[in-house]
Every structure is written in C-alpha cells, then in structure tokens.
Enzyme design. Structure first.
Site, PDB file in Angstrom:
ATOM      1  N   PRO A   1       0.831  -1.211   0.000  1.00 49.30           N
ATOM      2  CA  PRO A   1       0.000   0.000   0.000  1.00 49.30           C
ATOM      3  C   PRO A   1       0.861   1.254   0.000  1.00 49.30           C
ATOM      4  CG  PRO A   1      -0.002  -1.040   2.163  1.00 49.30           C
ATOM      5  CD  PRO A   1       0.704  -1.982   1.242  1.00 49.30           C
TER       6      PRO A   1
ATOM      7  N   THR B   1       0.171   5.551  -0.297  1.00 54.54           N
ATOM      8  CA  THR B   1      -0.757   6.671  -0.419  1.00 54.54           C
ATOM      9  C   THR B   1      -0.419   7.496  -1.658  1.00 54.54           C
ATOM     10  OG1 THR B   1      -1.045   6.765   1.976  1.00 54.54           O
ATOM     11  CG2 THR B   1      -1.629   8.739   0.722  1.00 54.54           C
TER      12      THR B   1
ATOM     13  N   GLN C   1      -6.973  -1.951   1.986  1.00 56.61           N
ATOM     14  CA  GLN C   1      -6.409  -1.590   3.286  1.00 56.61           C
ATOM     15  C   GLN C   1      -7.284  -0.519   3.935  1.00 56.61           C
ATOM     16  OE1 GLN C   1      -3.095   1.132   4.346  1.00 56.61           O
ATOM     17  NE2 GLN C   1      -1.938  -0.745   4.708  1.00 56.61           N
TER      18      GLN C   1
ATOM     19  N   HIS D   1      -4.760  -1.573   8.739  1.00 50.29           N
ATOM     20  CA  HIS D   1      -3.508  -0.825   8.909  1.00 50.29           C
ATOM     21  C   HIS D   1      -3.306  -0.567  10.402  1.00 50.29           C
ATOM     22  CE1 HIS D   1      -0.180   1.710   8.320  1.00 50.29           C
ATOM     23  NE2 HIS D   1      -0.605   2.473   7.335  1.00 50.29           N
TER      24      HIS D   1
ATOM     25  N   TYR E   1      -0.028   5.332  13.135  1.00 50.94           N
ATOM     26  CA  TYR E   1      -1.429   5.741  12.999  1.00 50.94           C
ATOM     27  C   TYR E   1      -2.241   5.153  14.152  1.00 50.94           C
ATOM     28  CZ  TYR E   1       0.369   7.278   8.536  1.00 50.94           C
ATOM     29  OH  TYR E   1       1.120   7.897   7.565  1.00 50.94           O
TER      30      TYR E   1
END
Length: 330
Positions: free
Chosen positions: A27, A29, A104, A154, A159
C-alpha cells in the site's frame, strides 16, 4: 532467474484465495481520489500492476467512514455510495487483468490535522471506541460488496491502531493500556469487528511495524516475547496473515538473531507472513527471508512491469527508483 525469484514466482494460496505468485504490491498513499472517491484513473493504475505480474495488490490506505479518520479529501474512503462504486470499478479492472486485490482500511489517529481534532488512544472514551468499531466493520462490509478479495487492517507506522500498541502514545490505565497484551486489545477488537463483517473465507491481513513515519527508531516490542504477546492477541482475534513492515527488509528485528520482522512473526504465530521494506530498491529478495510473500512498494511506481520483467530475466530493463517516481501515476 535467481533461486529467490523462482520461489517467489510460484503460485500460492492465502486461505482459499489462489494467487498466481508470491509478489504483493504494498500500500502506498497516492492522493488522487477527489472527494475520497476512486476514479477510472485509479482503476487503470491498479490494473497496470496486475498486468505487470503482481499476484496480490494491496490498495493505498482507504479511510474508514468516521469524521475523525482524516483531514484529507484526496485520499480514498471505503464507505457506501460513490466511494464503493469507485472501488467496484477498481476491483473489476484488476480482476479483468487476472489479478487479486485487498483493501487496506485506515484511520490516521494522531496524524489528523489540526492536532486538537485528532482521536488518539489517550483521548478516546467507551462511546468513541464503539463508534470506531462500527466504522471499521462498515468499511469491511463495503470492501466485500465492492469485490475485494481480502481486507488489510492498517495497524502500523504511528497511525491510530499502532498508537495503541506503542507505549509512548498509549498511557491508558484500563483494559486497553499497560502490558503488551492490553495495548493490543483495541486493535484486536477491530480485528474481531472486521472478521465478523466479511465472508468467513475472505483473508484478513494485519499490517504492523516497529518504526513510525516520524520516529524510525520506535518499537512496540523490545523483545521477541513482547512481540509474540502482541501478535498472539492478533491471531486469537482472527488475523489470517501478518504483514510485517520494515524500512529495510534485510535488517534483523532483534539483536542476536538475523531474522527480520516477518520471520519473527511467522516463528511466533505460525501464520502466513508478508515481508516488505525496500525490496528491489535496490536489493532483491533472498532465499532465507522466512516470509511467505514479498511486497514491492516504491519500485512499482516507475516500473509497473517489475514482476514480469524480473521473472523473465529482463532485470536490465528495470530502471532504478528515484524520488521523482513518486510524482508518476500511470
């Protein structure tokens, strides 16, 4: 073809999900979904990587449907309505190219801006925790309706869920804080909520890390025993696959043992594992990774055909990754 590439090019299965090989797209962004809705351009981008030979694509983080999840409006969401329809276009294109794709699901936690609006472990009360569990489950149901083959949670890189795992950001004194097992308890609640929301045979992947985007030396576990306690909670909650994220996959996870983070995850839980971290930038996988699958990230930005080229002996046609590749989108 090297021995490592030959092994990785073999078909495999995750549960009942058949994959053409053991290469995964990590993954990343990209911020190209206006209003949080995936577009035809997003679908074409993912299809190109499926055509290039990637066995399993994991999407960029898709935000759960809660206002606290993010402040950004160009990151895709995974919510009913327009975003779901956009993702259905993406999965359709990937499947048409013979690929498989996992969604995700993501919550920024303390990285939300402005900072005073961020939902972090120390700020959440029981009602807010219930809201988040509902939102995670709804995103998972949406992923299943949109045609995804698997779901990844995730729980890495600083995060929200990783903030629960990290002692520096989790100071709770209740059931969600303290020991490694208790710090893993809320992420485990999310795993259970997602597991219950998707088909029983749909693989559920959990991505975790030691490092954070803003602190590369951070650790959620100082010893293998602590890591085993956390990952054991994940496995008991319903995780099928563990995605161990490192900045450099070849680095040992703990002093005194050459095993990387993925190899330790497999050793401690017996679950299938994905390793990731600068694979192909410039190093190639080695035979003793201790991982079932290998994820490629940045190298696929400028080389969507990396897998096809590498496994057909055409490595010289793969151009080295440069920072400028992050501006590419095709």
């Amino acid at each position: 073809m090297s021995a490592a590439l030959e092994i990785l090019n073999r078909p495999t299965v995750l549960g009942k999900l058949a994959l053409s090989n053991r290469f995964v797209m990590a993954p990343m962004t990209r911020k190209r979904s206006p209003g949080g809705v995936p577009t035809a351009a997003n679908a074409a981008y993912y299809r190109r990587r499926a055509e290039g030979g990637v066995g399993l694509i994991i999407t960029e983080g898709a935000l759960i449907g809660h206002p606290s999840a993010s402040h950004e409006d160009d990151v895709p969401r995974l919510t009913p309505g327009a975003a779901e329809e956009g993702w259905r276009l993406v999965t359709g294109e990937v499947h048409a190219a013979g690929g498989r794709i996992a969604a995700q699901i993501w919550h920024l936690g303390g990285e939300r801006r402005p900072a005073e609006t961020a939902w972090t472990p120390d700020r959440l009360d029981d009602q807010q925790i219930r809201e988040l569990l509902i939102a995670y489950a709804e995103s998972a149901r949406t992923a299943a309706r949109a045609g995804f083959d698997a779901v990844e949670i995730h729980a890495a890189h600083g995060y929200l869920l990783d903030e629960f795992l990290w002692p520096r950001t989790n100071h709770r004194a209740d059931r969600f804080g303290g020991s490694p097992e208790r710090r893993a308890a809320f992420p485990a609640e999310v795993i259970r909520a997602v597991r219950a929301a998707i088909p029983a045979d749909m693989p559920l992947i959990v991505r975790f890390s030691q490092f954070k985007e803003r602190d590369h030396a951070a650790r959620i576990a100082d010893t293998p025993d602590e890591l085993g306690a956390i990952l054991g909670v994940f496995a008991a909650a319903g995780a099928d696959v563990l995605h161990a994220s490192q900045r450099r996959f070849w680095e040992p996870a703990f002093v005194g043992d050459p095993a990387n983070l993925a190899a330790w995850a497999k050793r401690l839980t017996g679950l299938p594992v994905i390793t990731v971290g600068s694979v192909g930038v410039p190093r190639l996988p080695v035979d003793d990774l201790g991982a079932d699958l290998v994820a490629l990230g940045r190298v696929l930005l400028g080389n969507p055909d990396w897998v096809r080229l590498a496994t057909s002996g055409r490595m010289r046609e793969i151009r080295p990754y440069t920072k400028a590749d992050e501006d590419l989108y095709y």
